[in-house]
Design an enzyme around this catalytic site. Structure first.
Site, PDB file in Angstrom:
ATOM      1  N   ASN A   1      42.554   5.290-100.170  1.00 50.42           N
ATOM      2  CA  ASN A   1      42.328   3.945-100.691  1.00 50.42           C
ATOM      3  C   ASN A   1      42.254   4.027-102.218  1.00 50.42           C
ATOM      4  O   ASN A   1      41.424   4.760-102.760  1.00 50.42           O
ATOM      5  CB  ASN A   1      41.007   3.406-100.124  1.00 50.42           C
ATOM      6  CG  ASN A   1      40.737   1.975-100.534  1.00 50.42           C
ATOM      7  OD1 ASN A   1      41.302   1.467-101.502  1.00 50.42           O
ATOM      8  ND2 ASN A   1      39.850   1.317 -99.803  1.00 50.42           N
TER       9      ASN A   1
ATOM     10  N   GLN B   1      41.290   2.011-109.012  1.00 54.65           N
ATOM     11  CA  GLN B   1      41.719   0.672-109.399  1.00 54.65           C
ATOM     12  C   GLN B   1      40.620  -0.050-110.163  1.00 54.65           C
ATOM     13  O   GLN B   1      39.434   0.074-109.843  1.00 54.65           O
ATOM     14  CB  GLN B   1      42.096  -0.126-108.148  1.00 54.65           C
ATOM     15  CG  GLN B   1      42.745  -1.469-108.432  1.00 54.65           C
ATOM     16  CD  GLN B   1      43.174  -2.148-107.149  1.00 54.65           C
ATOM     17  OE1 GLN B   1      43.190  -1.534-106.097  1.00 54.65           O
ATOM     18  NE2 GLN B   1      43.521  -3.430-107.233  1.00 54.65           N
TER      19      GLN B   1
ATOM     20  N   TRP C   1      40.915   2.238-104.280  1.00 53.77           N
ATOM     21  CA  TRP C   1      39.615   1.866-104.838  1.00 53.77           C
ATOM     22  C   TRP C   1      38.691   3.067-104.987  1.00 53.77           C
ATOM     23  O   TRP C   1      37.677   2.995-105.675  1.00 53.77           O
ATOM     24  CB  TRP C   1      38.935   0.832-103.934  1.00 53.77           C
ATOM     25  CG  TRP C   1      39.593  -0.516-103.973  1.00 53.77           C
ATOM     26  CD1 TRP C   1      40.508  -0.956-104.879  1.00 53.77           C
ATOM     27  CD2 TRP C   1      39.397  -1.594-103.052  1.00 53.77           C
ATOM     28  NE1 TRP C   1      40.892  -2.238-104.594  1.00 53.77           N
ATOM     29  CE2 TRP C   1      40.226  -2.664-103.477  1.00 53.77           C
ATOM     30  CE3 TRP C   1      38.595  -1.773-101.921  1.00 53.77           C
ATOM     31  CZ2 TRP C   1      40.280  -3.877-102.805  1.00 53.77           C
ATOM     32  CZ3 TRP C   1      38.652  -2.983-101.256  1.00 53.77           C
ATOM     33  CH2 TRP C   1      39.482  -4.024-101.686  1.00 53.77           C
TER      34      TRP C   1
END
Length: 645
Positions: free
Chosen positions: A289, A79, A291
């Site tokens: 995740n 991201q 990220w």
């Protein structure tokens, strides 16, 4: 998994990839997309600004740019500065299955940079997304927004890999701009990538953390869906703006979507011959995740400095290798399924519903309806609006067998990116059980079988097991008078004969040789008592056939009873009611030939609504004994107004 092999995608904004590529190669100029230009209009729909953004082609960002570096992997999607973890988590799920990303990223080999034939490259790519019942082909150029030479939004861990950044750009173009992807529903992206149906699960409301048997059923379902290549993700909602992207004590992020990348029962380490074949297994789930960093800190976490938490000592080295365990800080982690149900709140399952008859998996039959809520007659609101509820679009389907699990999805065709999420309507749907042979619109509320949740959401899903019968789906907005368009999809195991109910009553034929109905009659066959014994065990499997003026309806079969309870109805629009009575015949279901158990003929045309009639059963005309054992209970309502029932 079948995506419609003979289905041609529709070019978005009329831009055909092959034609544009040919034009660009002939002109010897890299493609520039005027429909989604490299400027602020493609970044924002509001007055937002991101100072210092420079749009660059991949060749100006790094050396040796590639669409893929060593294939597609979950680590390819990280991201950026946009709040679109929902999209990024969906991309992580996308990488798990070749069949899916080959559809989303078509002709991927043809689109790859070719160092041996640089003249073929023209800065042009295309991606495909499913939107409201069809696949859309979206063309983009390769200009990407950068700050200080780095990609602003989604990027890969490999600096020269660009498939995820280009996919995000195509998705942003589909919705108008990058800002349109800031905040969203994970299920939206999963459906757009697959054309599947998304089912949300609330782990807290379902009390999965407290109920071990229920938790086991959920684990089995997720493991099964993973095997069927469903895309899945989980999240912890933020209750306020301050909680958004805040970390819990266990390292998890609120208001953040995590892709589910594996669901497994992992054997615990043991010694001895018995333990080798009968090892206890621990239920585990792997999440990622978006990220690319920041992980679970509890039991079976990756630990610190590549060590892994002490719980991993319970799993043998061989089994760790089997599940692909690493202790890198890459955003991916394992946890027990029990901890998962305690710490996560929401799960989204996107099923790519199998409609291929060549498959060994369960096959579904799909019916798709495009509809709209429109004033004044087709925007009645939910059941709270009892005076207007029936003024909604109505769609009938039937369950011909004894029962069937049915999937229903209603998706509103709301825009994204033209303004705040308020342009989505609060909507849902209600399912009513109707007469076994109804083919005209419902004019009176009948048995409500199931209602979905009503949400400000793009799609609403329901999975429910229905018994034999006919049902009508009422897609509706929560409040009356709201207008919008929607897509309804109904999945059943057998033919459902689903269609929209448009006409209120039989239409008058221009030819006067056909008599027009004078009355409408609804007859509900409730039950029977004390029927004649039919088999060696003294039981029976009774059902009814209801007939009138050449039309008939058949109830469900009640197994092994002489006191069946049906509570099923039929409706007849009667042209010659005085000459043509209603006949109810009870039969015993048999493998070879069904056996007659009795009948009754109803000649009266008097309205007896609300009155349950108890009648005796007659034999066939040729029977020596004109009376058969048992009593039949029915309710008959007859009206002269054909739109009163």
């Amino acid at each position: 998994m079948v995506f419609g092999l003979f289905e041609s995608p529709r070019p978005f904004k009329g831009q055909e990839y092959s034609k544009l590529k040919k034009q660009s190669q002939e002109s010897c100029h890299p493609f520039i997309d005027n429909e989604f230009p490299p400027d602020d209009k493609s970044l924002f729909y509001s007055k937002g600004k991101l100072a210092g953004v420079i749009w660059k082609r991949p060749k100006d960002i790094c050396e040796n740019p590639q669409l893929f570096v060593e294939g597609v992997d979950r680590g390819d999607v990280h991201q950026g500065r946009l709040g679109n973890c929902w999209f990024v988590a969906a991309c992580s799920c996308l990488t798990l299955y070749k069949e899916i990303w080959h559809r989303v990223i078509p002709n991927h080999k043809e689109q790859e940079w070719n160092e041996e034939k640089p003249e073929n490259y023209c800065g042009l790519f295309h991606f495909q997304f499913w939107r409201y019942g069809e696949w859309i082909d979206v063309v983009i150029d390769d200009f990407l927004p950068t700050l200080n030479g780095e990609l602003v939004f989604v990027h890969s861990q490999s600096k020269n890999e660009f498939w995820s950044a280009l996919l995000e750009k195509a998705y942003a173009k589909l919705f108008g701009c990058y800002e349109a992807l800031d905040g969203g529903d994970l299920a939206e992206a999963l459906v757009d990538f697959t054309g599947g149906v998304a089912e949300p699960l609330d782990l807290v409301d379902g009390k999965f953390s407290e109920d071990e048997p229920k938790r086991g059923e959920l684990m089995d379902m997720l493991e099964k869906e993973m095997g069927h290549k469903s895309l899945m993700a989980a999240s912890i909602p933020a209750k306020s703006a301050d909680e958004m992207e805040a970390h819990t004590d266990m390292g998890l992020v609120k208001g953040h979507a995590y892709g589910i990348t594996a669901v497994k029962k992992v054997p615990l380490a043991g010694t001895g011959l018995f333990n080798l074949f009968n090892r206890e297994k621990i239920k585990m789930i792997r999440l990622r995740n978006p990220w690319g960093e920041g992980e679970w800190k509890g039991a079976f976490s990756d630990g610190y400095e590549g060590e892994g938490s002490k719980e991993w000592e319970k799993i043998s080295t061989k089994d760790r290798e089997k599940i692909g365990l690493t202790f890198d800080d890459d955003g991916e982690f394992w946890m027990t399924f029990e901890d998962f149900c305690i710490h996560f709140h929401d799960v989204s399952i996107c099923r790519v519903v199998n409609t291929s008859f060549l498959s060994i998996r369960k096959t579904w039959r799909e019916v798709v309806h495009h509809g709209q809520w429109k004033k004044p007659q087709l925007a009645g609101g939910c059941l709270n609006n009892r005076e207007t509820f029936l003024n909604n679009p109505q769609y009938v389907f039937e369950v011909p067998g004894e029962e069937d699990e049915v999937l229903i999805s209603v998706m509103q065709k709301a825009s994204r990116g033209q303004g705040p999420e308020a342009d989505k309507l609060v909507m849902g749907f209600t399912v009513l059980k109707v007469e076994l042979n109804r083919s005209y619109r419902v004019h009176r509320l009948s048995d409500v079988v199931k209602s979905s949740a009503y949400k400000n959401s793009r799609s609403i899903f329901l999975r429910h097991t229905f018994e034999k019968g006919r049902y009508v789906i009422f897609p509706c907005t929560f409040d009356a008078g709201h207008e919008g368009k929607f897509l309804l999809r109904v999945y059943t195991s057998s033919h459902s004969n689903s269609k929209e109910l448009i006409e209120d009553k039989p239409s008058k034929n221009a030819c006067f040789c056909f008599k027009y109905p004078q009355l409408v009659t609804k007859i509900t066959v409730t039950k029977a008592n004390g029927l004649e014994k039919q088999d060696t065990r003294g039981g029976a499997d009774p059902y009814c056939i209801i007939e009138c003026e050449g039309h008939n309806a058949t109830t469900k079969v009640c197994k092994d009873t002489l006191n069946p309870f049906w509570k099923q109805a039929a409706i007849f629009y009667r042209k010659t009611p005085l000459k043509s009575p209603i006949t109810v015949t009870i039969w015993n279901k048999n493998p070879v030939m069904d056996e007659f158990m009795g009948r009754q003929i109803f000649t009266s045309v008097e309205d007896k609504e609300g009155v349950v009639q108890e009648v005796s059963l007659m034999g066939k005309n040729k029977d020596k004994n004109p009376v058969k054992p048992g009593r039949l209970f029915v309710e008959i309502s007859t009206k002269t107004d054909l739109v009163s029932l």
